[in-house]
Design an enzyme around this catalytic site. Structure first.
Site, PDB file in Angstrom:
ATOM      1  N   ILE A  73       8.838  11.787 -11.894  1.00  0.00           N
ATOM      2  CA  ILE A  73       9.454  10.901 -12.885  1.00  0.00           C
ATOM      3  C   ILE A  73       8.534   9.730 -13.202  1.00  0.00           C
ATOM      4  CG2 ILE A  73      11.389   9.351 -13.357  1.00  0.00           C
ATOM      5  CD1 ILE A  73      13.160  11.109 -11.651  1.00  0.00           C
ATOM      6  N   ALA A  74       8.045   9.047 -12.151  1.00  0.00           N
ATOM      7  CA  ALA A  74       7.229   7.859 -12.395  1.00  0.00           C
ATOM      8  C   ALA A  74       6.275   7.643 -11.240  1.00  0.00           C
ATOM      9  CB  ALA A  74       8.116   6.633 -12.589  1.00  0.00           C
ATOM     10  N   GLY A 119       3.885   4.508  -9.339  1.00  0.00           N
ATOM     11  CA  GLY A 119       3.581   3.086  -9.233  1.00  0.00           C
ATOM     12  C   GLY A 119       2.381   2.872  -8.338  1.00  0.00           C
ATOM     13  N   GLY A 120       2.074   1.610  -8.058  1.00  0.00           N
ATOM     14  CA  GLY A 120       0.917   1.302  -7.236  1.00  0.00           C
ATOM     15  C   GLY A 120       1.106   1.663  -5.782  1.00  0.00           C
ATOM     16  N   SER A 147       3.932   3.872  -4.684  1.00  0.00           N
ATOM     17  CA  SER A 147       4.813   5.009  -4.477  1.00  0.00           C
ATOM     18  C   SER A 147       4.881   5.858  -5.730  1.00  0.00           C
ATOM     19  CB  SER A 147       6.220   4.521  -4.122  1.00  0.00           C
ATOM     20  OG  SER A 147       6.760   3.773  -5.203  1.00  0.00           O
ATOM     21  N   VAL A 162       7.942   8.444  -7.768  1.00  0.00           N
ATOM     22  CA  VAL A 162       9.360   8.828  -7.799  1.00  0.00           C
ATOM     23  C   VAL A 162       9.473  10.231  -8.387  1.00  0.00           C
ATOM     24  CG1 VAL A 162      11.653   8.262  -8.662  1.00  0.00           C
ATOM     25  CG2 VAL A 162      10.062   6.441  -8.077  1.00  0.00           C
ATOM     26  N   LYS A 174      11.830   8.659  -3.691  1.00  0.00           N
ATOM     27  CA  LYS A 174      10.684   7.748  -3.766  1.00  0.00           C
ATOM     28  C   LYS A 174       9.798   8.026  -2.563  1.00  0.00           C
ATOM     29  CE  LYS A 174      10.968   3.482  -5.237  1.00  0.00           C
ATOM     30  NZ  LYS A 174       9.933   3.350  -6.271  1.00  0.00           N
ATOM     31  N   ASP A 198      11.521  -8.438  -6.705  1.00  0.00           N
ATOM     32  CA  ASP A 198      10.736  -7.765  -7.744  1.00  0.00           C
ATOM     33  C   ASP A 198      11.642  -7.326  -8.898  1.00  0.00           C
ATOM     34  OD1 ASP A 198       8.422  -6.864  -8.897  1.00  0.00           O
ATOM     35  OD2 ASP A 198       8.415  -4.935  -7.877  1.00  0.00           O
TER      36      ASP A 198
END
Length: 662
Positions: free
Chosen positions: A12-13, A15-16, A18, A20, A35, A129
């Protein structure tokens, strides 16, 4: 698969820290969001401990605006978190699709976010965050906030550089930039920036780097949204200004207080109710088109029907398969097998050269016989090679896979059913006690090895039964340090090396632990382990007349440990002060320990001029008996004398006589 339970279907996505995925809990047949943290965190015990604590804390929270946390764990090099799958998209994707939002839409997003974060603030948690990427909007219009506690878990990791700003620079509060500290008011600041961006379509500060963006908020106030875009009511300008004040004490105390103010503004402006749309082309929607390919092997090749060209298969949706696909370069068309359907005469130029003529029929027969023997030899060797390959393949499968079996899950079963389940799966069993401050005494905590672990069939699997809340195990002086630390770990606690002390126990062994054996502690609590440095001769200093803390400090400086404290009465030393030690001052002790003797005397207060009632109350509160001499039985009489002078010492329970007039 993670832990043999959670199937990863599609990304799905990223990040820096992790990535998902969408996936399925195959045990409950429930769609989940997974995640997976960066593998570099798997070897960091401080991160893993904080990761588990934060997951537990968030899992306890209940609010429709919080993304539910179902499970957490570590599979190999992959720490992971199992969460509720929100079918929809992020606020970031919605802002990209539609741009700035009108006040009633901003309120529809911000109010549930603030309410959810307020629940966390009431439980002592801070998000750290808050940003559009962490605000999820479902297809049904629900708004949820995700990723509680992950920033603090990463901050605890040893691999995190002290120079790295944790959190997203555009939404950090000034105190997070300058000192790295964060509380509920830091989340309020980030929520104010979030509302600013929803109203204007941009963040208040821009720069060439994250550091420059973060430092601007230390020196500048957030501008009013109405300066960048028309139509913003002044009430929203005031809300953003109050939430983003540079001084934390000037902001809302927490998200709940900010949510109350937002509701007041909505009533005052008569903002209509609004159902927030989810983004159309969100990453979650794209991932939903992925299909998990069936695990059935395809044939190596298949000859096409005569005169029918083969075509590559086309599925309705993209297929994402964990295994590597066959190599094929972009722009190449699949190459198909050509089939010869009829015998053809070779052209003369391709005809084989003429061989030597066969002299007679006998020679031809010999050639045919030799050719037959050669073929038989080839077939024999081919059979031997195939047989050896089969044997090696079966042996390799058995050594690598066949002799292993996954430990079944026994969560929720009683100990007897858990043992039966493991034995039916082909394992031997043993029962061990394991402390737990969650699982009731006698219930199953889990297995060792953990459920889903592949182990050799027929090996022993321990059923871990709860022994109740963790407590410091029984430990005696002289035990070796390794066994003591193992016993503390088995009790669900953490041993902490705390230096050497003098002791009659052999040098290098355990002298004592603190807290004492039998003390109940929360799971993961620390137990100090002191090593013995052997018998230490030391002269006992005089500590009479000192407070208990002062006496202990003096003795410790002399290399002597206070073994215990006892009370005795002494009329010459002030109540509560140290009378002396046992052995007495000036003695030489070889064990390095003494008993501290503290004065148990009660200091009599000044009662002169007080009423009888007040004097009696003071004396009885000190555990003393009272005798009153007066002409008339009147609690309002004034005390004119007392049997023990003010400030004098008496034993606990003594009788004090007071004289009162009239």
């Amino acid at each position: 698969m993670l832990e043999g339970r959670y199937r990863i279907d599609a990304p799905i996505a990223r990040g820096g820290m992790s990535m998902v995925f969408r996936g399925v809990d195959i045990r409950l047949d429930r769609p989940v969001a997974i995640k997976v943290m960066d593998p570099k965190f798997a070897g960091d015990p401080q991160f893993l401990q904080r990761f588990e604590l934060e997951a537990r804390a968030v899992a306890k929270l209940k609010h429709p605006g919080l993304v539910a946390v179902y499970d957490q764990g570590v599979d190999g090099d992959h720490p992971f978190l199992i969460m509720e799958l929100v079918e929809g998209g992020t606020l970031r994707e919605l802002l990209r699709e539609r741009g700035p939002m009108p006040p009633h839409a901003v309120r529809a997003v911000a109010e549930p976010v603030l309410a959810a974060v307020g629940v966390a603030h009431a439980a002592g948690l801070v998000h750290r965050d808050i940003k559009p990427e962490n605000v999820l909007i479902s297809d049904s219009g629900e708004v949820k906030i995700a990723d509680f506690g992950l920033v603090r878990a990463v901050a605890s990791a040893n691999i995190t550089s002290a120079s790295v700003i944790l959190g997203t620079a555009a939404y950090l509060s000034p105190e997070q930039v300058t000192s790295g500290s964060a509380d509920a008011r830091s989340d309020v600041y980030s929520a104010g920036i979030l509302i600013f961006e929803m109203l204007t379509g941009r963040t208040p500060f821009n720069g060439d780097s994250s550091i420059s963006i973060a430092l601007q908020r230390v020196e500048k106030d957030v501008p009013s949204p109405s300066r960048l875009i028309g139509g913003v009511p002044p009430e929203f300008d005031e809300l953003v200004a109050h939430a983003t004040a540079r001084e934390p004490s000037h902001r809302f105390a927490d998200a709940t207080e900010m949510a109350v103010e937002l509701r007041r503004i909505a009533r005052e402006l008569q903002l209509p109710d609004y159902r927030v749309p989810s983004p159309t082309e969100s990453a979650e929607h794209v991932s939903a088109r992925y299909k998990v390919a069936p695990a059935t092997p395809a044939p190596a090749w298949q000859a096409p029907a005569r005169h029918t060209p083969a075509r590559p298969a086309v599925t309705e949706a993209t297929t994402w398969i964990p295994a590597d696909p066959p190599t094929q370069h972009l722009g190449q068309q699949p190459q198909h097998t050509r089939v010869m359907t009829a015998a053809r005469e070779l052209p003369p130029e391709y005809a084989p050269p003429p061989g030597p003529p066969v002299k007679d029929r006998n020679q031809r027969s010999e050639l045919i016989e030799d050719r037959g023997k050669s073929r038989r030899t080839v077939f024999i060797w081919l059979g031997i090679v195939i047989t050896l390959a089969l044997l090696l393949g079966i042996g390799g499968w058995w050594l690598g896979v066949g002799r292993y079996s996954a430990v079944p899950s026994i969560a929720g079963l009683d100990s007897q059913r858990a043992v039966t389940t493991l034995q039916d799966a082909g394992f031997k069993t043993e029962t061990r006690q394991k402390a737990s401050d969650i699982i009731p005494v006698g219930n199953v905590v889990g297995t060792d090895p953990a459920a889903g672990t592949k182990v050799v069939k027929g090996s022993t699997v321990a059923v871990l039964v709860s022994s109740g809340k963790p407590k410091v195990p029984e430990i005696t002086a002289g035990q070796d340090v390794v066994s003591v630390e193992k016993a503390i770990k088995d009790a669900g606690l953490i041993p902490v090396e705390s230096g050497d002390v003098g002791s009659t126990a052999p040098k290098g062994t355990v002298a004592k632990v603190d807290p004492a054996p039998g003390t109940v502690l929360p799971a993961g609590g620390s137990v100090k382990v002191y090593r013995s440095k052997g018998v230490v001769s030391a002269k006992v200093p005089d500590v009479s007349g000192k407070t208990e803390d002062e006496a202990k400090a003096v003795l410790q400086k002399a290399g002597i440990t206070v073994q215990d404290t006892r009370a005795e009465y002494n009329g010459r030393i002030k109540a509560g002060q140290v009378i002396g030690t046992d052995p007495a001052a000036g003695s030489t002790v070889d064990s390095g320990t003494v008993s501290l003797i503290v004065n148990s005397a009660v200091e009599v207060p000044n009662l002169l001029g007080a009423s009888v009632s007040s004097a009696r109350t003071k004396l009885e509160a000190l555990g003393l008996q009272v005798t009153v001499r007066q002409l008339a039985n009147n609690d309002g009489s004034i005390v004119i004398s007392q049997s023990t002078v003010p400030g004098g010492n008496v034993e606990a329970g003594s009788t004090i006589t007071i004289v009162a007039l009239p």
